[in-house]
Design a protein around this motif. Structure first.
Motif, PDB file in Angstrom:
ATOM      1  N   GLU A  88      43.132 -37.753  25.776  1.00  0.00           N
ATOM      2  CA  GLU A  88      44.207 -36.836  25.367  1.00  0.00           C
ATOM      3  C   GLU A  88      43.915 -35.406  25.824  1.00  0.00           C
ATOM      4  O   GLU A  88      44.813 -34.688  26.268  1.00  0.00           O
ATOM      5  N   PHE A  89      42.666 -35.007  25.705  1.00  0.00           N
ATOM      6  CA  PHE A  89      42.249 -33.657  26.098  1.00  0.00           C
ATOM      7  C   PHE A  89      42.501 -33.437  27.592  1.00  0.00           C
ATOM      8  O   PHE A  89      43.030 -32.404  27.995  1.00  0.00           O
ATOM      9  N   ARG A  90      42.126 -34.420  28.414  1.00  0.00           N
ATOM     10  CA  ARG A  90      42.307 -34.295  29.867  1.00  0.00           C
ATOM     11  C   ARG A  90      43.782 -34.221  30.245  1.00  0.00           C
ATOM     12  O   ARG A  90      44.132 -33.530  31.205  1.00  0.00           O
ATOM     13  N   LYS A  91      44.643 -34.903  29.508  1.00  0.00           N
ATOM     14  CA  LYS A  91      46.081 -34.818  29.788  1.00  0.00           C
ATOM     15  C   LYS A  91      46.593 -33.397  29.508  1.00  0.00           C
ATOM     16  O   LYS A  91      47.354 -32.845  30.299  1.00  0.00           O
ATOM     17  N   VAL A  92      46.177 -32.820  28.403  1.00  0.00           N
ATOM     18  CA  VAL A  92      46.661 -31.503  27.998  1.00  0.00           C
ATOM     19  C   VAL A  92      46.091 -30.394  28.888  1.00  0.00           C
ATOM     20  O   VAL A  92      46.802 -29.460  29.254  1.00  0.00           O
ATOM     21  N   LYS A  94      44.744 -30.671  32.004  1.00  0.00           N
ATOM     22  CA  LYS A  94      44.695 -30.982  33.433  1.00  0.00           C
ATOM     23  C   LYS A  94      45.027 -29.727  34.247  1.00  0.00           C
ATOM     24  O   LYS A  94      45.965 -29.004  33.951  1.00  0.00           O
ATOM     25  N   GLY A  95      44.202 -29.488  35.270  1.00  0.00           N
ATOM     26  CA  GLY A  95      44.412 -28.328  36.118  1.00  0.00           C
ATOM     27  C   GLY A  95      43.771 -27.053  35.616  1.00  0.00           C
ATOM     28  O   GLY A  95      43.849 -26.015  36.273  1.00  0.00           O
ATOM     29  N   ALA A 102      32.020 -34.275  42.263  1.00  0.00           N
ATOM     30  CA  ALA A 102      32.897 -35.095  43.105  1.00  0.00           C
ATOM     31  C   ALA A 102      34.220 -34.385  43.407  1.00  0.00           C
ATOM     32  O   ALA A 102      35.075 -34.939  44.080  1.00  0.00           O
ATOM     33  N   GLY A 103      34.369 -33.165  42.899  1.00  0.00           N
ATOM     34  CA  GLY A 103      35.581 -32.401  43.156  1.00  0.00           C
ATOM     35  C   GLY A 103      36.727 -32.706  42.206  1.00  0.00           C
ATOM     36  O   GLY A 103      37.856 -32.279  42.440  1.00  0.00           O
ATOM     37  N   GLU A 104      36.446 -33.419  41.112  1.00  0.00           N
ATOM     38  CA  GLU A 104      37.478 -33.768  40.147  1.00  0.00           C
ATOM     39  C   GLU A 104      37.618 -32.680  39.084  1.00  0.00           C
ATOM     40  O   GLU A 104      36.632 -32.097  38.654  1.00  0.00           O
ATOM     41  N   ASP A 105      38.855 -32.435  38.683  1.00  0.00           N
ATOM     42  CA  ASP A 105      39.136 -31.494  37.599  1.00  0.00           C
ATOM     43  C   ASP A 105      38.653 -32.130  36.292  1.00  0.00           C
ATOM     44  O   ASP A 105      39.164 -33.155  35.873  1.00  0.00           O
ATOM     45  N   ARG A 106      37.640 -31.563  35.674  1.00  0.00           N
ATOM     46  CA  ARG A 106      37.048 -32.142  34.466  1.00  0.00           C
ATOM     47  C   ARG A 106      36.936 -31.071  33.376  1.00  0.00           C
ATOM     48  O   ARG A 106      35.897 -30.433  33.239  1.00  0.00           O
TER      49      ARG A 106
END
Length: 134
Positions: A88-92, A94-95, A102-106
């Motif tokens: 849920e946190f990553r959805k809210v 994101k960005g 690895a270059g991922e938005d975390r």
């Protein structure tokens, strides 16, 4: 901030954390804290802010002292809530999070550092747009 505890949800602030640092953190971090508070309220969970900007010996980066990160200890949440909260946190957020290797938005990770206690590490990227590593 008298007792440093919000009774309804048991959102606590570790005594070593300077509550006035909340006035200096990146505004997105305040949103992350509010999101965590709401999640705890919804599921009657407790958690504790364990780190904001204090200098901790052995820390490998400056994200906390740059007011771009917050750590939460989530005692007794269980695997279900740990996974659901991160999802849920990553959805809210994101960005808005830092980038991992690895270059991922975390914006959030659940990890253990140098044999310490497992905790949530929430981090925002630098305002100037540079990619940062969690």
């Amino acid at each position: 901030f008298g007792e440093r505890r919000m009774e309804k949800t048991r959102l606590e602030i570790k005594p070593e954390v300077d509550v006035f640092d909340l006035l200096r953190v990146d505004p997105v971090i305040l949103g992350m804290i509010a999101f965590t508070y709401e999640y705890c309220t919804q599921y009657n969970l407790k958690c504790m802010i364990t780190s904001l900007a204090e200098d901790v010996p052995g820390r490998k980066t400056k994200v906390h002292s740059d007011f771009r990160a917050v750590d939460f200890h989530s005692e007794s949440w269980g695997d279900f809530h740990i996974a659901r909260f991160q999802h849920e946190f990553r959805k809210v957020f994101k960005g808005k999070g830092a980038f991992n290797k690895a270059g991922e938005d975390r914006p959030i990770v659940y990890h253990k550092v140098d044999g310490g206690v497992s905790h949530f590490h929430m981090q925002v990227r630098r305002r100037n747009g540079n990619r940062t590593i969690v």
